[in-house]
Design an enzyme around this catalytic site. Sequence first.
Site, PDB file in Angstrom:
ATOM      1  N   ALA A  65      22.961 -16.538 -21.751  1.00  0.00           N
ATOM      2  CA  ALA A  65      22.051 -17.040 -22.783  1.00  0.00           C
ATOM      3  C   ALA A  65      20.859 -16.097 -22.854  1.00  0.00           C
ATOM      4  CB  ALA A  65      21.603 -18.446 -22.419  1.00  0.00           C
ATOM      5  N   GLY A 110      26.048 -17.928 -19.595  1.00  0.00           N
ATOM      6  CA  GLY A 110      26.664 -18.337 -20.855  1.00  0.00           C
ATOM      7  C   GLY A 110      27.828 -17.433 -21.262  1.00  0.00           C
ATOM      8  N   GLU A 113      30.698 -18.713 -19.447  1.00  0.00           N
ATOM      9  CA  GLU A 113      31.087 -19.987 -20.068  1.00  0.00           C
ATOM     10  C   GLU A 113      31.812 -19.769 -21.404  1.00  0.00           C
ATOM     11  OE1 GLU A 113      27.011 -21.189 -19.477  1.00  0.00           O
ATOM     12  OE2 GLU A 113      27.694 -23.014 -18.483  1.00  0.00           O
ATOM     13  N   GLU A 133      22.468 -18.799 -12.922  1.00  0.00           N
ATOM     14  CA  GLU A 133      21.540 -19.857 -13.365  1.00  0.00           C
ATOM     15  C   GLU A 133      20.618 -20.412 -12.282  1.00  0.00           C
ATOM     16  OE1 GLU A 133      24.594 -19.533 -14.533  1.00  0.00           O
ATOM     17  OE2 GLU A 133      24.671 -20.074 -16.646  1.00  0.00           O
TER      18      GLU A 133
HETATM   19  N1  DAK Z   1      18.820 -12.409 -22.293  1.00  0.00           N
HETATM   20  C1  DAK Z   1      18.006 -11.594 -23.025  1.00  0.00           C
HETATM   21  N2  DAK Z   1      18.042 -10.252 -22.942  1.00  0.00           N
HETATM   22  C2  DAK Z   1      18.905  -9.699 -22.077  1.00  0.00           C
HETATM   23  C3  DAK Z   1      19.776 -10.481 -21.261  1.00  0.00           C
HETATM   24  C4  DAK Z   1      19.711 -11.906 -21.411  1.00  0.00           C
HETATM   25  N3  DAK Z   1      20.512 -12.717 -20.748  1.00  0.00           N
HETATM   26  N4  DAK Z   1      20.496  -9.652 -20.500  1.00  0.00           N
HETATM   27  C5  DAK Z   1      20.120  -8.400 -20.816  1.00  0.00           C
HETATM   28  N5  DAK Z   1      19.155  -8.423 -21.758  1.00  0.00           N
HETATM   29  C6  DAK Z   1      18.472  -7.285 -22.377  1.00  0.00           C
HETATM   30  C7  DAK Z   1      17.440  -6.697 -21.407  1.00  0.00           C
HETATM   31  O1  DAK Z   1      16.244  -7.439 -21.438  1.00  0.00           O
HETATM   32  C8  DAK Z   1      17.305  -5.301 -21.972  1.00  0.00           C
HETATM   33  O2  DAK Z   1      16.495  -5.353 -23.128  1.00  0.00           O
HETATM   34  P1  DAK Z   1      15.223  -4.369 -23.295  1.00  0.00           P
HETATM   35  O3  DAK Z   1      14.394  -4.569 -22.081  1.00  0.00           O
HETATM   36  O4  DAK Z   1      15.864  -2.997 -23.379  1.00  0.00           O
HETATM   37  O5  DAK Z   1      14.586  -4.814 -24.562  1.00  0.00           O
HETATM   38  C9  DAK Z   1      18.714  -4.961 -22.438  1.00  0.00           C
HETATM   39  O6  DAK Z   1      19.380  -6.235 -22.596  1.00  0.00           O
HETATM   40  C10 DAK Z   1      19.497  -4.133 -21.433  1.00  0.00           C
HETATM   41  O7  DAK Z   1      19.459  -4.817 -20.198  1.00  0.00           O
HETATM   42  P2  DAK Z   1      19.056  -4.092 -18.820  1.00  0.00           P
HETATM   43  O8  DAK Z   1      18.130  -2.949 -19.083  1.00  0.00           O
HETATM   44  O9  DAK Z   1      18.590  -5.161 -17.880  1.00  0.00           O
HETATM   45  O10 DAK Z   1      20.466  -3.517 -18.365  1.00  0.00           O
HETATM   46  P3  DAK Z   1      20.948  -3.214 -16.888  1.00  0.00           P
HETATM   47  O11 DAK Z   1      22.219  -2.474 -17.051  1.00  0.00           O
HETATM   48  O12 DAK Z   1      19.856  -2.580 -16.078  1.00  0.00           O
HETATM   49  O13 DAK Z   1      21.259  -4.646 -16.250  1.00  0.00           O
HETATM   50  C11 DAK Z   1      22.186  -6.865 -16.218  1.00  0.00           C
HETATM   51  C12 DAK Z   1      22.293  -5.413 -16.750  1.00  0.00           C
HETATM   52  C13 DAK Z   1      23.260  -7.713 -16.936  1.00  0.00           C
HETATM   53  C14 DAK Z   1      22.469  -6.879 -14.708  1.00  0.00           C
HETATM   54  C15 DAK Z   1      20.741  -7.400 -16.491  1.00  0.00           C
HETATM   55  O14 DAK Z   1      20.443  -7.166 -17.867  1.00  0.00           O
HETATM   56  C16 DAK Z   1      20.617  -8.867 -16.225  1.00  0.00           C
HETATM   57  O15 DAK Z   1      20.500  -9.312 -15.074  1.00  0.00           O
HETATM   58  N6  DAK Z   1      20.598  -9.665 -17.305  1.00  0.00           N
HETATM   59  C17 DAK Z   1      20.382 -11.105 -17.221  1.00  0.00           C
HETATM   60  C18 DAK Z   1      21.639 -11.805 -16.746  1.00  0.00           C
HETATM   61  C19 DAK Z   1      21.381 -13.277 -16.681  1.00  0.00           C
HETATM   62  O16 DAK Z   1      20.691 -13.779 -15.778  1.00  0.00           O
HETATM   63  N7  DAK Z   1      21.805 -13.967 -17.721  1.00  0.00           N
HETATM   64  C20 DAK Z   1      21.443 -15.349 -17.997  1.00  0.00           C
HETATM   65  C21 DAK Z   1      22.356 -16.248 -17.284  1.00  0.00           C
HETATM   66  S1  DAK Z   1      21.740 -17.871 -17.410  1.00  0.00           S
HETATM   67  C22 DAK Z   1      20.512 -23.944 -21.453  1.00  0.00           C
HETATM   68  C23 DAK Z   1      21.736 -24.144 -20.922  1.00  0.00           C
HETATM   69  C24 DAK Z   1      22.452 -23.110 -20.387  1.00  0.00           C
HETATM   70  C25 DAK Z   1      21.954 -21.854 -20.326  1.00  0.00           C
HETATM   71  C26 DAK Z   1      20.720 -21.691 -20.850  1.00  0.00           C
HETATM   72  C27 DAK Z   1      20.005 -22.698 -21.414  1.00  0.00           C
HETATM   73  N8  DAK Z   1      19.764 -24.969 -22.020  1.00  0.00           N
HETATM   74  C28 DAK Z   1      19.735 -26.253 -21.513  1.00  0.00           C
HETATM   75  C29 DAK Z   1      18.751 -24.621 -22.952  1.00  0.00           C
HETATM   76  C30 DAK Z   1      22.651 -20.759 -19.748  1.00  0.00           C
HETATM   77  C31 DAK Z   1      21.940 -19.794 -19.130  1.00  0.00           C
HETATM   78  C32 DAK Z   1      22.466 -18.506 -18.777  1.00  0.00           C
HETATM   79  O17 DAK Z   1      23.320 -17.931 -19.377  1.00  0.00           O
END
Ligand code: DAK
Length: 259
Positions: A65, A110, A113, A133
């Site tokens: 997400a 997400g 998922e 998460e």
């Molecule tokens: N969201 C927003 N932007 C993201 C992103 C994300 N999940 N993942 C990557 N990006 C963006 C980065 O911010 C960066 O943007 P800029 O800084 O260049 O503007 C760009 O994509 C490239 O990312 P990185 O520079 O970080 O790339 P790396 O190769 O160094 O790293 C990475 C890749 C995948 C390891 C890293 O980007 C990372 O850790 N990303 C986050 C992964 C993550 O934690 N995802 C979220 C999982 S939690 C809800 C219910 C469910 C959910 C949410 C809400 N509600 C009740 C409302 C579910 C939540 C999830 O999915």
Amino acid sequence: MNNTVLLEVKEGIGYITINRPEALNALSSQVLADLNHVLDQVATSEEIGVVIVTGAGEKSFVAGADIKEMDKMTPTQAFEYMTYANDTFTKLANLRQPSIAAINGYALGGGMELALSTDIRLGHEKILLGFPEVGLGIIPGFAGTQRMARLIGTSKAKELIFTARNVKAQEALELGIINHLVDVDSLMSEAEKLAKAILKNAPLAVEKAKHVINIGIDLPLSHAIRLETEAESLLFSTEDKIEGMGAFVEKRKAVFKRK
Ligand code: DAK
């Protein structure tokens, strides 16, 4: 539509591409809205027999997400966002057409998922899957706790979710999260091979099989078997059943019409 999700149709296959590579295809509200719209198009398409879902770019299927968007949400907005996402993912899971995830990089949160909402998952050697998460102070909220537990069992799902550790391709294969581990270069051709193997069969039979498995898994076994029996007897009224069995008897290739 904002083109954050693309749909291309070729030879019976609907290619859905999450198209936000600059954010590693993170699921913003716009992406979810576009995906929802595309799924409605797929559901009513006569041309599409199988769907392949993938991410744009080389690095990522979907990196979860959109954290930047979520960061500002109130609990009410979070509830609405999650409800909409769950409706969308359930629409994918319940599409009449079989779906294949071609996981081409990160499938986190997400993204994991989304992949779990497809019927069959393929990944290449460089994929990284996981549920980050709990490290963000939340839990998987797009049915990940439920779909992963049903797929690999509660104990293994709990370990992945509680530790938030990432899983590489080989382990994902061993856990049964992906059906096949393929070379980076052949991910899409392998997904297409699988899609074509499905497309050879009677579409209504494949659709019914999917429906019976999806619904039956939540029912007591005796009810699920009854559901199967009813679906089977209904298929005996189809032209494709007559064609399939007739072709076998006449030693020729069946030509199905989804009728
Ligand atoms: N969201 C927003 N932007 C993201 C992103 C994300 N999940 N993942 C990557 N990006 C963006 C980065 O911010 C960066 O943007 P800029 O800084 O260049 O503007 C760009 O994509 C490239 O990312 P990185 O520079 O970080 O790339 P790396 O190769 O160094 O790293 C990475 C890749 C995948 C390891 C890293 O980007 C990372 O850790 N990303 C986050 C992964 C993550 O934690 N995802 C979220 C999982 S939690 C809800 C219910 C469910 C959910 C949410 C809400 N509600 C009740 C409302 C579910 C939540 C999830 O999915």
